[in-house]
Scaffold this active site. Structure first.
Site, mmCIF file in Angstrom:
data_model
loop_
_atom_site.group_PDB
_atom_site.id
_atom_site.type_symbol
_atom_site.label_atom_id
_atom_site.label_comp_id
_atom_site.label_asym_id
_atom_site.label_seq_id
_atom_site.Cartn_x
_atom_site.Cartn_y
_atom_site.Cartn_z
ATOM 1 N N THR A 1 -25.896 78.306 115.137
ATOM 2 C CA THR A 1 -24.985 77.654 116.084
ATOM 3 C C THR A 1 -25.718 77.255 117.348
ATOM 4 O OG1 THR A 1 -22.979 78.757 115.292
ATOM 5 C CG2 THR A 1 -22.863 77.715 117.429
ATOM 6 N N TRP B 1 -25.243 85.675 109.096
ATOM 7 C CA TRP B 1 -24.838 84.267 109.033
ATOM 8 C C TRP B 1 -25.827 83.461 108.178
ATOM 9 C CZ3 TRP B 1 -22.501 87.081 112.601
ATOM 10 C CH2 TRP B 1 -21.280 86.666 113.125
ATOM 11 N N ASN C 1 -19.339 83.724 104.559
ATOM 12 C CA ASN C 1 -18.375 82.949 103.788
ATOM 13 C C ASN C 1 -18.193 81.556 104.370
ATOM 14 O OD1 ASN C 1 -16.311 82.432 101.850
ATOM 15 N ND2 ASN C 1 -14.784 82.838 103.405
ATOM 16 N N GLU C 2 -19.260 80.866 104.631
ATOM 17 C CA GLU C 2 -19.112 79.507 105.140
ATOM 18 C C GLU C 2 -18.834 78.508 104.026
ATOM 19 O OE1 GLU C 2 -18.737 78.606 108.109
ATOM 20 O OE2 GLU C 2 -19.235 80.478 109.092
ATOM 21 N N GLU D 1 -13.304 86.451 113.587
ATOM 22 C CA GLU D 1 -13.965 85.558 114.538
ATOM 23 C C GLU D 1 -12.905 84.614 115.076
ATOM 24 O OE1 GLU D 1 -17.676 83.720 113.369
ATOM 25 O OE2 GLU D 1 -17.260 81.963 114.604
ATOM 26 N N ARG E 1 -9.883 75.655 118.227
ATOM 27 C CA ARG E 1 -9.417 75.462 116.865
ATOM 28 C C ARG E 1 -8.523 76.625 116.472
ATOM 29 N NH1 ARG E 1 -14.667 77.743 115.879
ATOM 30 N NH2 ARG E 1 -15.724 75.775 116.213
#
EC number: 3.2.1.46
Length: 667
Positions: free
Chosen positions: A94, A136, A182-183, A258, A380
């Protein structure tokens, strides 16, 4: 009216609104009759995903400890119950790259990075804090040549379990939960293998959070008893305060593992206030974890200032305690994991929400929020329209709480029009009459009413004033026992740049900074093909960047120094700037982009591998020039963009290379 008289009158009105019943408005029961709700697991912050605490470690004392106190010290500031960290994977995740404990399969080092240090500092302040970890990304070797970590679940599970074991062995840290990356999609076989491997080495108490992404794992848990037994928590990212029926059917712990990810201005504080309550009211989620913990990365990177507080100037010592810290305190200072929600929680008739929790020993905490739509938008997901208006709300305590005579009162009020806010202020206690009290609730307020008396709005003397990054900066990396593996203020964007002791060179380059990643990592974000670390002030325009470089790839090696680098984080692949490259084959190139496609100049340099060279890049206005080992090598004009950006160093590919005697001088 005399101003002093006015404020006395206003205070009396405020007190009156807490104690006098109103004939209008709704009555809301607070009771444990008929049972309780779910067990509360806590509120936390997330360091990582990625490199979001990078600048924090560079703060001098006492400012670094002050920041940590605001985050973790009980009954002081945010008083967080949970710390979640990234298991570094050598990859862009990120806002930067965090180093892995295993760069290569036969490599193992549990002292890289700063997450170990951060967990220990959190535990020092709150020994009961819950520690969670999530990878990640992964070093490339985990995928055995594939950009996917789950085709060889035994390898990936061993990599993660090794980290958990190392946390205990080298740092005495007990990791309570491991998340599943789990992207793209979760992998049920990997989850089972991980559970079995944790159990086989005695880590039966380490829970698995699956899929640490969305609710889709719930259907699989219902269909697969073995998978269901392997998972302790269903974790969702940015759930918008809602869950799905299948997740509730599993009867698992439900977490917003998150959330937030919102600029930490007053609207960010409103977002945080709303979701902390409504994640439970709407979605039965018993933990909420903020991405991120503290905005300690260059603000111009993606999602700048999306932390609970801001600490992005270690060179000045300045930091800012933002509103989300005090919004967090409304819940964390008056509850603890293991408390239980009442079943009597919900929404107010005129908008807003309330939750109530008990420790089972007579204590009660009620948290109320009346945040309006436009003042509580999170980044979001999209927030559907809703209305909140001022209202009277009467609470009737029943069951074991009926005998409570007095509640402590803490209040925050956001006045977005006047830009004047009162945050986490202690008001006079409210006296209950026949177990009842009434509040006059305005818009954009947060209240805590509690039997707990230990709340405190902690404070320190004002930190030093904000200041830009110093225009003259140098680092020779001559640190024999560095406290962290990264050099101060360098923010790795692709690759990993670590302190290195070159035992084969007892001369002037014994201590260097070395890029150590030699294989593209497995990551959900888009790493560049070139490794790069940035430093400095994004607003810099004219500057000179100088550095000694050492290439270790004989055939294809290459390194660069750069100025005006305009992108990093998830966008690093498309970064532009002025890049001065030299290569092991004896050539050089000047490009307007990190990808090396927009060529401004090129030719022969005479550079070679395994030899130190000095590069100097000067950029002023639309002109740029470069020197190699003290002689001018090139000069170009017409460099019209970008107009500003960071200084940087890096390599042509994922390759070993060393850097020394870095120096930048900006105008």
């Amino acid at each position: 009216m005399d101003q002093r008289v006015f404020w006395v009158f206003a205070s009396a009105v405020c007190l009156l609104s807490l104690t006098v019943h109103s004939s209008s408005g709704q009555t809301y029961p607070l009771t444990d009759e008929g049972g309780l709700g779910r067990v509360f697991d806590g509120i936390g912050g997330l360091s990582g995903g990625g490199a979001t605490s990078r600048l924090l470690v560079n703060y001098a004392e006492p400012y670094r400890s002050q920041i940590l106190d605001y985050l973790f010290k009980p009954n002081f500031g945010a008083s967080l119950h949970i710390l979640k960290v990234e298991i570094g994977g050598d990859a862009q995740t990120t806002d930067g790259t965090e180093p892995s404990h295993m760069h290569y399969e036969n490599d193992e080092n549990f002292f890289r990075g700063y997450e170990w240090w951060l967990m220990k500092e959190a535990k020092k302040r709150n020994p009961n804090i819950t520690l969670i970890a999530l990878p990640w990304a992964f070093p490339g070797w985990v995928g055995r040549g594939k950009n996917w970590p789950y085709d060889f679940p035994d390898v990936t599970a061993a990599y993660v379990v090794n980290w958990v074991i190392g946390a205990k062995k080298y740092h005495d840290l007990d990791i309570q939960y491991i998340g599943i990356w789990n992207e793209r999609s979760f992998n049920s076989k990997y989850i089972k293998v991980l559970r079995n491997m944790l159990d086989s080495v005695g880590l039966t108490d380490v829970g698995i959070v699956a899929a640490d992404g969305d609710w889709s794992v719930a259907k699989s848990l219902i269909a697969d008893p073995h998978l269901n037994d392997s998972v302790q928590v269903i974790g969702a990212h940015y759930p918008g305060t809602t869950t799905v029926p299948e997740a509730l059917t599993t009867k698992k712990k439900l977490w917003s593992s998150e959330d937030y990810s919102t600029f930490n201005d007053d609207v960010g504080g409103g977002c945080w206030a709303r979701i902390l309550n409504q994640n439970y009211v709407n979605g039965q989620m018993t933990a909420t974890i903020s991405w991120n913990l503290v905005a300690s990365y260059y603000q111009e990177l993606p999602f700048g200032r999306d932390g609970l507080m801001t600490a992005q100037e270690p060179w000045s010592g300045n930091y800012v305690v933002e509103s989300p810290i005090w919004i967090t305190a409304h819940s964390t200072q008056f509850t603890q994991p293991g408390w239980t929600y009442l079943q009597t929680v919900g929404h107010f008739a005129q908008g807003g929400s309330y939750v109530a929790l008990t420790d089972g020993n007579g204590n009660l905490t009620v948290v109320i929020e009346t945040m309006t739509h436009d003042h509580s938008i999170c980044i979001r997901p999209p927030l559907p329209p809703f209305n909140v208006t001022s209202q009277n709300a009467t609470f009737q305590l029943k069951g074991s709480f009926a005998s409570i005579k007095e509640l402590q009162v803490w209040r925050s009020h956001f006045d977005l029009k006047a830009k004047k806010h009162s945050l986490f202020e202690k008001l006079p206690p409210v006296k209950l009459v026949d177990g009842s009290f009434t509040l006059n609730l305005a818009e954009d307020e947060v209240y805590t009413l509690t039997t707990i008396r230990t709340g405190q709005k902690g404070s320190f003397p004002e930190p030093p004033p904000s200041a830009r990054f110093p225009k003259a900066y140098k680092d020779n990396f001559d640190t024999r026992n560095p406290p962290f593996s990264e050099a101060p203020n360098f923010a790795d964007q692709t690759g990993v740049f670590e302190y290195y002791i070159n035992l084969t060179d007892p001369g002037p380059h014994t201590f260097t900074l070395r890029q150590v990643v030699t294989e593209r990592p497995i990551t959900w974000a888009t790493d560049a093909d070139q490794t790069v670390t940035v430093i400095g002030d994004y607003q810099w325009q004219n500057m000179m960047v100088t550095c000694d470089v050492f290439m270790e790839n004989v055939q294809s090696g290459g390194v660069f120094v750069a100025a005006r680098v305009d992108k990093g984080g998830q966008s690093v692949r498309s970064a532009k700037g002025v890049f001065f490259w030299v290569f092991a084959d004896g050539s050089y190139k000047v490009t307007n982009d990190l990808a090396g496609q927009s060529v401004l100049a090129e030719g022969q340099s005479g550079t070679r591998p395994f030899d130190w060279h000095n590069l100097s890049l000067s950029v002023k206005g639309q002109s740029a020039s470069g020197m190699l080992d003290g002689r001018q090598l090139w000069n170009v004009t017409g460099v019209s963009s970008p107009k500003n950006g960071w200084a940087a160093i890096g390599t042509h590919s994922f390759e070993l290379a060393q850097f020394d005697n870095f120096n930048v001088l900006a105008e």
